[in-house]
Write a protein that holds these residues in place. Sequence first.
Motif, PDB file in Angstrom:
ATOM      1  N   ARG A  25       0.199  10.263   2.902  1.00 28.68           N
ATOM      2  CA  ARG A  25       0.861   9.693   4.076  1.00 28.68           C
ATOM      3  C   ARG A  25       2.366   9.540   3.849  1.00 28.68           C
ATOM      4  NH1 ARG A  25      -0.817   3.909   4.480  1.00 28.68           N
ATOM      5  NH2 ARG A  25       0.780   3.754   2.856  1.00 28.68           N
ATOM      6  N   ASP A  26       2.759   9.012   2.678  1.00 27.64           N
ATOM      7  CA  ASP A  26       4.143   8.611   2.451  1.00 27.64           C
ATOM      8  C   ASP A  26       5.028   9.727   1.902  1.00 27.64           C
ATOM      9  OD1 ASP A  26       3.739   5.958   3.350  1.00 27.64           O
ATOM     10  OD2 ASP A  26       2.747   5.496   1.446  1.00 27.64           O
TER      11      ASP A  26
ATOM     12  N   THR B 262       8.681   6.583  -6.739  1.00 29.99           N
ATOM     13  CA  THR B 262       8.290   5.913  -5.490  1.00 29.99           C
ATOM     14  C   THR B 262       9.291   4.858  -5.018  1.00 29.99           C
ATOM     15  OG1 THR B 262       5.951   6.338  -5.948  1.00 29.99           O
ATOM     16  CG2 THR B 262       6.457   4.596  -4.356  1.00 29.99           C
TER      17      THR B 262
ATOM     18  N   THR C 120      -0.332   2.305  -6.680  1.00 27.02           N
ATOM     19  CA  THR C 120      -0.544   3.714  -7.021  1.00 27.02           C
ATOM     20  C   THR C 120       0.755   4.515  -7.024  1.00 27.02           C
ATOM     21  OG1 THR C 120      -0.989   4.745  -4.842  1.00 27.02           O
ATOM     22  CG2 THR C 120      -2.844   3.616  -5.935  1.00 27.02           C
TER      23      THR C 120
ATOM     24  N   ASP D 198       0.835  -1.198   0.000  1.00 29.98           N
ATOM     25  CA  ASP D 198       0.000   0.000   0.000  1.00 29.98           C
ATOM     26  C   ASP D 198       0.873   1.254   0.000  1.00 29.98           C
ATOM     27  OD1 ASP D 198      -2.459   1.531   0.314  1.00 29.98           O
ATOM     28  OD2 ASP D 198      -1.799   1.890   2.373  1.00 29.98           O
ATOM     29  N   TYR D 199       0.562   2.177  -0.905  1.00 29.96           N
ATOM     30  CA  TYR D 199       1.271   3.451  -0.979  1.00 29.96           C
ATOM     31  C   TYR D 199       0.245   4.571  -1.089  1.00 29.96           C
ATOM     32  CZ  TYR D 199       3.898   7.378  -2.912  1.00 29.96           C
ATOM     33  OH  TYR D 199       4.432   8.618  -3.135  1.00 29.96           O
ATOM     34  N   GLN D 200       0.410   5.582  -0.265  1.00 28.65           N
ATOM     35  CA  GLN D 200      -0.489   6.732  -0.281  1.00 28.65           C
ATOM     36  C   GLN D 200       0.348   8.005  -0.234  1.00 28.65           C
ATOM     37  OE1 GLN D 200      -3.574   6.466   2.731  1.00 28.65           O
ATOM     38  NE2 GLN D 200      -3.641   4.236   2.554  1.00 28.65           N
ATOM     39  N   GLU D 201       0.192   8.846  -1.243  1.00 28.86           N
ATOM     40  CA  GLU D 201       1.006  10.051  -1.348  1.00 28.86           C
ATOM     41  C   GLU D 201       0.859  10.959  -0.131  1.00 28.86           C
ATOM     42  OE1 GLU D 201       1.254  14.019  -4.167  1.00 28.86           O
ATOM     43  OE2 GLU D 201       0.819  12.079  -5.105  1.00 28.86           O
TER      44      GLU D 201
END
Length: 294
Positions: free
Chosen positions: A62-63, A277, A272, A57-60
Amino acid sequence: MHLSTAHLIHRVFFTCIAAIALAVPARAAPLKPYKDALFSYGTVLETADGGDYRVVDYQEMRDINGRDQDPERRAKRAYVSLSVKSAQANETLAVGSRPLDVTRAGSASGAAFTVIFIHGRGGDRRLGANDWSFGGNFNRLKNLAVDNGGVYYAPSVRSFDDAGVADIAGLIAYARQQSPGRPVVLACASMGSFICWGITRDRQAVASLKGMMIMGGPADPAFMKSAAYKRKLPVFFSHGSADSVYPSADQIALYRSLKAAKYPSRMVLFQTGSHGTPVRMTDWRDALNWIGLD
């Protein structure tokens, strides 16, 4: 004090053993944890191949925004430890037909292992040495290397052609000369992956490598004809599923063909995630421990 012949032999034997032990670099154990709570992968959305294929899981928001004080420019202080800079130096090495500028973190000789990072287009050694960019991920890599007795090199690649490949082949040979018998891992990001794929065709360079990492780079359809493939050099892939520069589908297809051939490979896909990334989110400790530094 008088010693018997047996005692003299016993003493000389163990003195020689001790001298040999000091002369041989220590075997590298798995890398010790270093800020794992901040840098380890979060939620794994999908897994296959006994854990060798993972969708993370990757979330801009948050990350990137949650991890950086200034998004995409400066990580929050918790992610960075600057004491490692005392073990860092900029150098120009004579490793081939032309000088090569590098940033080195860790001891130049007698290192337990070597990691070499190759930047993409428009970069230079400063990218792989920047403590604050990419969420502090390069700072973590430097600290992992120094804390575990290894050395990390971030070279400036002048070109992504045969001449650039020759430069990095020279750096690989230099690393092995400086730390004989110790593992060398080559990691390439984005267009820098052309350097990695070029190295796979260099039999001598391949013989000096322990493993390779491809981070958001192009796939190489001719890899299965390379010296690296014949040697079964372990390859770790990381990629963003929404990469608009090098489509993730190409890299996934290469990974799956390697797995079908029972080739040592592993892949982390950031759901995503975009082109940059993998450089931000790849867990260096996880990847290097999988490759093995012994």
